[in-house]
Design a protein around this motif. Structure first.
Motif, mmCIF file in Angstrom:
data_model
loop_
_atom_site.group_PDB
_atom_site.id
_atom_site.type_symbol
_atom_site.label_atom_id
_atom_site.label_comp_id
_atom_site.label_asym_id
_atom_site.label_seq_id
_atom_site.Cartn_x
_atom_site.Cartn_y
_atom_site.Cartn_z
ATOM 1 N N ILE A 1 0.820 -1.216 0.000
ATOM 2 C CA ILE A 1 0.000 0.000 0.000
ATOM 3 C C ILE A 1 0.852 1.263 0.000
ATOM 4 O O ILE A 1 0.611 2.197 -0.772
ATOM 5 C CB ILE A 1 -0.959 -0.005 1.208
ATOM 6 C CG1 ILE A 1 -1.989 -1.131 1.041
ATOM 7 C CG2 ILE A 1 -1.673 1.340 1.327
ATOM 8 C CD1 ILE A 1 -3.017 -1.194 2.153
ATOM 9 N N TYR A 2 1.852 1.313 0.848
ATOM 10 C CA TYR A 2 2.606 2.551 1.047
ATOM 11 C C TYR A 2 4.005 2.543 0.444
ATOM 12 O O TYR A 2 4.694 3.563 0.461
ATOM 13 C CB TYR A 2 2.727 2.848 2.548
ATOM 14 C CG TYR A 2 1.435 3.264 3.197
ATOM 15 C CD1 TYR A 2 0.978 4.573 3.115
ATOM 16 C CD2 TYR A 2 0.660 2.348 3.902
ATOM 17 C CE1 TYR A 2 -0.209 4.957 3.711
ATOM 18 C CE2 TYR A 2 -0.532 2.719 4.502
ATOM 19 C CZ TYR A 2 -0.963 4.028 4.400
ATOM 20 O OH TYR A 2 -2.141 4.399 4.987
ATOM 21 N N VAL B 1 4.491 0.424 10.129
ATOM 22 C CA VAL B 1 4.552 1.844 10.491
ATOM 23 C C VAL B 1 4.704 2.684 9.235
ATOM 24 O O VAL B 1 5.463 2.343 8.325
ATOM 25 C CB VAL B 1 5.727 2.099 11.455
ATOM 26 C CG1 VAL B 1 5.926 3.594 11.690
ATOM 27 C CG2 VAL B 1 5.503 1.363 12.765
ATOM 28 N N SER B 2 3.991 3.806 9.172
ATOM 29 C CA SER B 2 4.106 4.687 8.009
ATOM 30 C C SER B 2 4.487 6.120 8.371
ATOM 31 O O SER B 2 4.858 6.890 7.489
ATOM 32 C CB SER B 2 2.796 4.703 7.221
ATOM 33 O OG SER B 2 1.711 5.060 8.048
ATOM 34 N N ILE C 1 -7.244 2.389 -0.117
ATOM 35 C CA ILE C 1 -7.691 1.007 0.065
ATOM 36 C C ILE C 1 -7.240 0.111 -1.085
ATOM 37 O O ILE C 1 -6.742 -0.987 -0.854
ATOM 38 C CB ILE C 1 -9.224 0.948 0.268
ATOM 39 C CG1 ILE C 1 -9.564 1.521 1.654
ATOM 40 C CG2 ILE C 1 -9.747 -0.482 0.170
ATOM 41 C CD1 ILE C 1 -11.041 1.568 1.957
ATOM 42 N N PRO C 2 -7.345 0.538 -2.357
ATOM 43 C CA PRO C 2 -6.838 -0.328 -3.418
ATOM 44 C C PRO C 2 -5.309 -0.329 -3.508
ATOM 45 O O PRO C 2 -4.733 -1.133 -4.214
ATOM 46 C CB PRO C 2 -7.433 0.279 -4.696
ATOM 47 C CG PRO C 2 -8.461 1.250 -4.251
ATOM 48 C CD PRO C 2 -8.032 1.715 -2.904
ATOM 49 N N GLY C 3 -4.647 0.593 -2.819
ATOM 50 C CA GLY C 3 -3.194 0.657 -2.880
ATOM 51 C C GLY C 3 -2.673 1.613 -3.936
ATOM 52 O O GLY C 3 -1.472 1.711 -4.161
ATOM 53 N N THR D 1 5.608 7.346 -3.696
ATOM 54 C CA THR D 1 7.032 7.155 -3.974
ATOM 55 C C THR D 1 7.648 8.357 -4.672
ATOM 56 O O THR D 1 8.671 8.890 -4.206
ATOM 57 C CB THR D 1 7.256 5.869 -4.779
ATOM 58 O OG1 THR D 1 6.852 4.748 -3.985
ATOM 59 C CG2 THR D 1 8.726 5.713 -5.159
ATOM 60 N N PRO D 2 7.097 8.844 -5.793
ATOM 61 C CA PRO D 2 7.739 10.010 -6.423
ATOM 62 C C PRO D 2 7.723 11.252 -5.543
ATOM 63 O O PRO D 2 8.707 12.006 -5.513
ATOM 64 C CB PRO D 2 6.916 10.219 -7.701
ATOM 65 C CG PRO D 2 5.646 9.492 -7.493
ATOM 66 C CD PRO D 2 5.964 8.342 -6.595
ATOM 67 N N ASN D 3 6.646 11.474 -4.800
ATOM 68 C CA ASN D 3 6.598 12.657 -3.937
ATOM 69 C C ASN D 3 7.580 12.537 -2.779
ATOM 70 O O ASN D 3 8.172 13.527 -2.348
ATOM 71 C CB ASN D 3 5.185 12.867 -3.419
ATOM 72 C CG ASN D 3 4.246 13.384 -4.504
ATOM 73 O OD1 ASN D 3 4.665 14.138 -5.379
ATOM 74 N ND2 ASN D 3 2.999 12.962 -4.466
#
Length: 472
Positions: free
Chosen positions: A77-78, A331-332, A404-406, A413-415
């Motif tokens: 997801i993250y 953890v995010s 939710i869909p990821g 990632t780019p940001n």
């Protein structure tokens, strides 16, 4: 201070008997654990019964499967980015008497202070000089910290600019407000409104929050997120102070809260926090439910699987060693360079020790921001100061649609790489800059969203040339 009474229409979504029964009667079942893991890896939020299945797992092999699933889901997801922020305490006057808190009103030896406007500006200037872009402003519960006062401090935070520094996201942690109060702070441009129930167990809540205080009103606090969402706040953050009651009960309560918000407002909590009680000035409590390090690891992993779309915040209450052990389990977000004393960011951070009579609790991880960023990079995480979702309107229900869909990984990632590049150019030590640039190159090599990659490379070149605040 807003006046309030226990509302006749208070919403009680914590089914104590059901939660107690789930904790007591759910038995370990390896087949059920694997079925629940499979559902969570499909990015589906878990029910209370399914969460209880994970909590009942006690064998080391099953617990390791839960850990591995949490690692996988987080990456799915993250991605491998970790968002960074700093807490900024505005004032520590308080009319409550929470028995675990260094700011409680009966503690006469606590040093009380509220930042003036100029002191607040100085604090933020120094935070920007370290490289921070995201803040959470923290307030005691006191008449002087009205919705209008909170809004005023938020507006100041957004106005302060030092060099390439600016605050792009201001969240708040403040006492529960009325719907009108929430509308006032929302209008100031806050991001997430965060408040912790501390413990959802009503008997324990009454024990630690004495009658006659504002915080003694269990339902006023429990329903604060409902009022915030009704007032138009996009994102809310919930949490538990682990150590006040049984950790498994509290995990189920957090999931109950998330399910309630999603059911009635189509948006679950933007973040969930899980701080543990730490030493504080004047703290003499005998705690019967201290959460061990192993239990802490488990609860983080299970929360990641149970509420897949939410950001999980691990604070600097935890030591560097524990944060290193637990960060993989979903953890995010973390804070870094954390100081809790009012006005402490204006002090010499290299020599100043914590003074607990001026702070809410003891910080476990006192590394500065550059050290934390270097540690994250060494673990192949991408430190991120990204705020693009909030400024592009990917908040509230819209965030749920992406997260939710990821799909959020497409933007995260780019940001993250763009904000990391800003930090490396403007604030990093030579050592951090060197390893950070290598990480960016490695991330670019494996980034495979073809319609974005050329734009990302172009924007990274612009950041290196001096352009700031580019995002997708």
């Amino acid at each position: 201070m807003e006046e309030h009474i226990i509302a006749k229409d208070a919403i009680d979504f914590i089914d104590d008997l059901k939660l107690q029964k789930l904790v007591a009667e759910t038995k370990e079942d390896s087949g059920k654990v694997r079925d629940v893991i499979a559902k969570s890896l499909n990015k589906e939020a878990l029910s209370l019964e399914e969460t209880a299945v994970l909590l009942a797992a006690e064998s080391p092999a099953l617990i390791e499967e839960i850990f591995e699933a949490a690692r996988t889901l987080k990456k799915t997801i993250y991605g491998n980015r970790i968002v960074l922020f700093a807490p900024l305490y505005i004032g520590n006057y308080c009319i409550n008497d929470c028995q675990y808190c260094g700011f409680r009103r009966s503690l006469r030896t606590a040093v009380r202070r509220t930042l003036s406007d100029q002191e607040l500006v100085s604090e933020i200037e120094n935070l920007e000089k370290f490289g921070h872009k995201r803040l959470i402003l923290v307030y005691g519960e006191h008449p002087q910290y009205s919705p209008e006062f909170i809004a005023h401090t938020v507006e100041i935070a957004y106005q302060v600019k030092v060099g390439n520094g600016e605050i792009r996201r201001v969240n708040i942690n403040a006492a529960p407000l009325s719907v009108e109060g929430f509308r006032t702070v929302k209008a100031s441009g806050i991001g997430t409104y965060q408040i912790f129930q501390e413990t959802y167990h009503r008997e324990s809540y009454a024990k630690y929050h004495p009658a006659g205080t504002h915080k003694a009103d269990y339902f006023w606090r429990l329903n604060s997120m409902d009022r915030a969402l009704q007032a138009g706040c996009d994102d809310v953050g919930i949490g538990v102070l682990f150590g006040l009651y049984n950790w498994k009960y509290e995990v189920l309560s957090l999931v109950s809260h998330a399910l309630h918000l999603q059911k009635y407002y189509n948006v679950g909590p933007h973040t969930i926090s899980f701080p543990r009680i730490k030493p504080a000035h004047g703290l003499e409590l005998q705690l019967n439910y201290q959460t061990t390090d192993e239990q802490f690891k488990r609860l983080v992993a299970i929360l990641r699987l149970a509420v897949p779309y939410t950001g999980l915040i691990m604070t600097a209450r935890e030591s560097a060693e524990i944060r290193n052990d637990v960060i993989d389990f979903g953890v995010s977000q973390i804070d870094a360079g954390t100081r809790l004393e009012i006005g402490a960011y204006q002090e010499d951070r290299k020599t100043k020790e914590q003074q607990l009579d001026r702070e809410q609790f003891k910080v476990g991880d006192d590394r500065d921001l550059d050290e934390v960023i270097r540690w994250l990079i060494s673990r192949d995480y991408v430190p991120s100061f990204c705020t693009s979702c909030y400024r592009k309107g990917r908040t509230g229900e819209h965030f749920m649609e992406f997260a939710i869909p990821g799909f959020i990984k497409k933007y995260c990632t780019p940001n993250a790489l763009l904000t990391l590049s800003e930090y490396l150019n403007d604030y990093a030590s030579p050592e951090t800059k060197e390893i950070g640039e290598k990480l960016i190159c490695k991330e670019l090599e494996k980034y495979n969203i073809e319609n974005i990659k050329p734009q990302l490379i172009e924007r990274l070149e612009k950041v290196n040339a001096g352009t700031r605040d580019l995002y997708f």
